[in-house]
Design a protein around this motif. Structure first.
Motif, mmCIF file in Angstrom:
data_model
loop_
_atom_site.group_PDB
_atom_site.id
_atom_site.type_symbol
_atom_site.label_atom_id
_atom_site.label_comp_id
_atom_site.label_asym_id
_atom_site.label_seq_id
_atom_site.Cartn_x
_atom_site.Cartn_y
_atom_site.Cartn_z
ATOM 1 N N ALA A 6 0.831 -1.203 0.000
ATOM 2 C CA ALA A 6 0.000 0.000 0.000
ATOM 3 C C ALA A 6 0.866 1.253 0.000
ATOM 4 O O ALA A 6 2.039 1.222 0.384
ATOM 5 C CB ALA A 6 -0.916 0.008 1.221
ATOM 6 N N ASP A 79 -8.967 2.094 -4.130
ATOM 7 C CA ASP A 79 -8.983 3.040 -3.017
ATOM 8 C C ASP A 79 -10.356 3.658 -2.804
ATOM 9 O O ASP A 79 -10.802 3.811 -1.667
ATOM 10 C CB ASP A 79 -7.898 4.110 -3.174
ATOM 11 C CG ASP A 79 -8.107 5.015 -4.371
ATOM 12 O OD1 ASP A 79 -8.872 4.649 -5.269
ATOM 13 O OD2 ASP A 79 -7.501 6.108 -4.383
ATOM 14 N N ILE A 211 -9.331 -2.835 3.247
ATOM 15 C CA ILE A 211 -8.644 -3.482 2.126
ATOM 16 C C ILE A 211 -8.955 -4.977 2.105
ATOM 17 O O ILE A 211 -9.322 -5.543 1.063
ATOM 18 C CB ILE A 211 -7.122 -3.253 2.220
ATOM 19 C CG1 ILE A 211 -6.784 -1.784 1.971
ATOM 20 C CG2 ILE A 211 -6.383 -4.159 1.241
ATOM 21 C CD1 ILE A 211 -5.320 -1.455 2.150
#
Length: 239
Positions: A6, A79, A211
């Motif tokens: 990330a 995202d 996530i």
């Protein structure tokens, strides 16, 4: 072993419940392996290449997806889908059997790389609102900053989306959903902490939990869908 790659500045560790260990290099994984732990590493093409054959459960931003990753069984995440404000909007729209209304979405970004962020946003929004029946794309000169892209998506049944994407010197997201009984609005600039150094969550950050919850395993269907949206920008205007 769960490994999340990330951009660290986008992660909200304070609101992450998952047991997470942030490591700086792949080499550290050899000395820090604990059960029920997710390891977070900064996005790095080198690091992803090192662990490609290790058989781990790997999560990467969809913008990093390459042909080499498609056969590894990795997961990709978007995202937009992970932001808390989007999750709230999605939850309300999902309550409707067939959402009807106008979705307005404006995104300003500091960098522009092959329309990758916009491709992901279109994928996420179409997953929410349905299969678009008609798409129109208009773009300004891609070599002159600020770059503007406007997309009109008609989903049929009275549902449309108006998307404006601008490459400039700041990051900002504005969103509005005008449904039959609901009007929702969000502006990331209005959600920033008032005091400098505030511990409040930044509006354009998300948790590791999000996530893991939203990531999708890479398969040919996903790849074809992303390619479809990416190809929309090659000609400038389509219908």
């Amino acid at each position: 072993m769960k490994i999340v790659f990330a951009s660290l500045e986008k992660l909200d560790f304070r609101n992450t419940v998952e047991n997470v260990i942030l490591i700086e290099s792949v080499e550290q994984l050899n000395n820090t392996t604990y059960e029920d732990t997710t390891y977070v590493l900064p996005v790095s093409e080198e690091y992803m290449g090192i662990i490609a054959d290790a058989g781990n459960e790997v999560y990467i931003p969809f913008t990093e997806l390459t042909v080499d990753h498609q056969s590894l069984g990795w997961h990709v995440y978007f995202d937009l889908e992970n932001y808390p404000f989007y999750q709230k909007v999605k939850g309300l729209i999902d309550k409707e059997e067939k959402p009807k209304g106008v979705f307005r979405f404006r995104r300003m970004v500091k960098q522009y790389e092959n329309n990758s962020l916009l491709t992901g946003d279109l994928y996420v929004l179409s997953s929410l609102l349905g299969e678009p029946q008609r798409i129109q794309v208009k773009q300004t000169d891609q070599t002159v900053i600020p770059v503007h892209t406007i997309i009109l998506m008609d989903f049929g049944g009275g549902t449309m989306a108006h998307i404006e994407y601008t490459v400039t010197n700041q990051e900002r997201i504005e969103l509005e959903w005008s449904g039959i009984k609901t009007i929702l609005e969000f502006d990331s600039d209005q959600m920033r902490p008032i005091q400098q150094g505030s511990k409040a969550s930044l509006p354009l950050a998300y948790s590791v939990d999000a996530i893991l919850a939203t990531a999708q395993k890479v398969d040919q269907v996903l790849v074809n869908r992303l390619n479809y949206f990416s190809n929309l920008f090659n000609g400038g205007a389509h219908s």
